[in-house]
Design a protein around this motif. Structure first.
Motif, mmCIF file in Angstrom:
data_model
loop_
_atom_site.group_PDB
_atom_site.id
_atom_site.type_symbol
_atom_site.label_atom_id
_atom_site.label_comp_id
_atom_site.label_asym_id
_atom_site.label_seq_id
_atom_site.Cartn_x
_atom_site.Cartn_y
_atom_site.Cartn_z
ATOM 1 N N ALA A 33 0.831 -1.206 0.000
ATOM 2 C CA ALA A 33 0.000 0.000 0.000
ATOM 3 C C ALA A 33 0.865 1.255 0.000
ATOM 4 C CB ALA A 33 -0.935 -0.004 1.212
ATOM 5 N N ALA A 34 1.986 1.235 0.717
ATOM 6 C CA ALA A 34 2.881 2.392 0.744
ATOM 7 C C ALA A 34 3.556 2.592 -0.608
ATOM 8 C CB ALA A 34 3.919 2.237 1.841
ATOM 9 N N ASP A 39 3.957 5.865 -5.518
ATOM 10 C CA ASP A 39 3.768 5.989 -6.967
ATOM 11 C C ASP A 39 2.664 6.982 -7.307
ATOM 12 O OD1 ASP A 39 5.779 4.173 -7.430
ATOM 13 O OD2 ASP A 39 4.418 2.479 -7.724
ATOM 14 N N ALA A 40 1.641 7.044 -6.481
ATOM 15 C CA ALA A 40 0.501 7.922 -6.749
ATOM 16 C C ALA A 40 0.816 9.383 -6.463
ATOM 17 C CB ALA A 40 -0.706 7.498 -5.914
ATOM 18 N N CYS A 51 -5.161 6.182 -2.423
ATOM 19 C CA CYS A 51 -4.024 5.414 -1.914
ATOM 20 C C CYS A 51 -3.765 5.704 -0.443
ATOM 21 C CB CYS A 51 -2.784 5.684 -2.757
ATOM 22 S SG CYS A 51 -2.885 4.949 -4.408
ATOM 23 N N VAL A 52 -3.968 6.938 -0.022
ATOM 24 C CA VAL A 52 -3.844 7.269 1.402
ATOM 25 C C VAL A 52 -4.900 6.504 2.196
ATOM 26 C CG1 VAL A 52 -4.166 9.105 3.103
ATOM 27 C CG2 VAL A 52 -2.750 9.513 1.091
ATOM 28 N N ALA A 57 -6.394 2.095 5.803
ATOM 29 C CA ALA A 57 -7.218 0.921 6.072
ATOM 30 C C ALA A 57 -6.354 -0.299 6.396
ATOM 31 C CB ALA A 57 -8.115 0.626 4.870
ATOM 32 N N VAL A 58 -5.278 -0.479 5.649
ATOM 33 C CA VAL A 58 -4.371 -1.599 5.916
ATOM 34 C C VAL A 58 -3.729 -1.440 7.286
ATOM 35 C CG1 VAL A 58 -2.171 -2.624 5.197
ATOM 36 C CG2 VAL A 58 -3.919 -2.138 3.500
ATOM 37 N N LEU A 59 -3.313 -0.229 7.610
ATOM 38 C CA LEU A 59 -2.698 0.029 8.909
ATOM 39 C C LEU A 59 -3.682 -0.255 10.042
ATOM 40 C CD1 LEU A 59 -0.338 1.087 10.613
ATOM 41 C CD2 LEU A 59 -1.277 3.381 10.286
ATOM 42 N N ALA A 60 -4.904 0.218 9.909
ATOM 43 C CA ALA A 60 -5.913 -0.009 10.940
ATOM 44 C C ALA A 60 -6.200 -1.497 11.111
ATOM 45 C CB ALA A 60 -7.196 0.741 10.594
#
Length: 91
Positions: A33-34, A39-40, A51-52, A57-60
């Protein structure tokens, strides 16, 4: 070969750092995700925001599902700085 525990039976800094790096590798979703976020950064505003949101969401999810939160936080920090081109705000 067992890690050198030193004179007082503690693991040295290098061994602790290597162990943390190994634990950080258990979070490939954060790294992916990072990478998409980096890239974005040079793309459109909408893609950056998406992307943020995906990284958040992945971090949470990782923070809610794992007990080793230290490795999650260090993986996040490492993933945001692991670009060979540097961070986007430096260019």
């Amino acid at each position: 070969m067992a890690p050198d525990t030193g004179p007082v039976g503690r693991i040295g800094r290098r061994e602790r750092a290597k162990a943390l790096q190994d634990r950080m590798l258990a979070h490939p979703e954060i790294y992916n995700a990072a990478a998409l976020l980096r890239d974005a950064w040079r793309g459109g505003e909408r893609r950056r925001l998406e992307c943020v949101a995906a990284l958040a969401a992945v971090l949470a999810l990782d923070l809610a599902t794992v007990q080793d939160t230290e490795s999650v936080i260090y993986a996040l920090a490492d993933s945001l700085y692991c670009s060979p081109l540097g961070v986007p705000w430096e260019s």
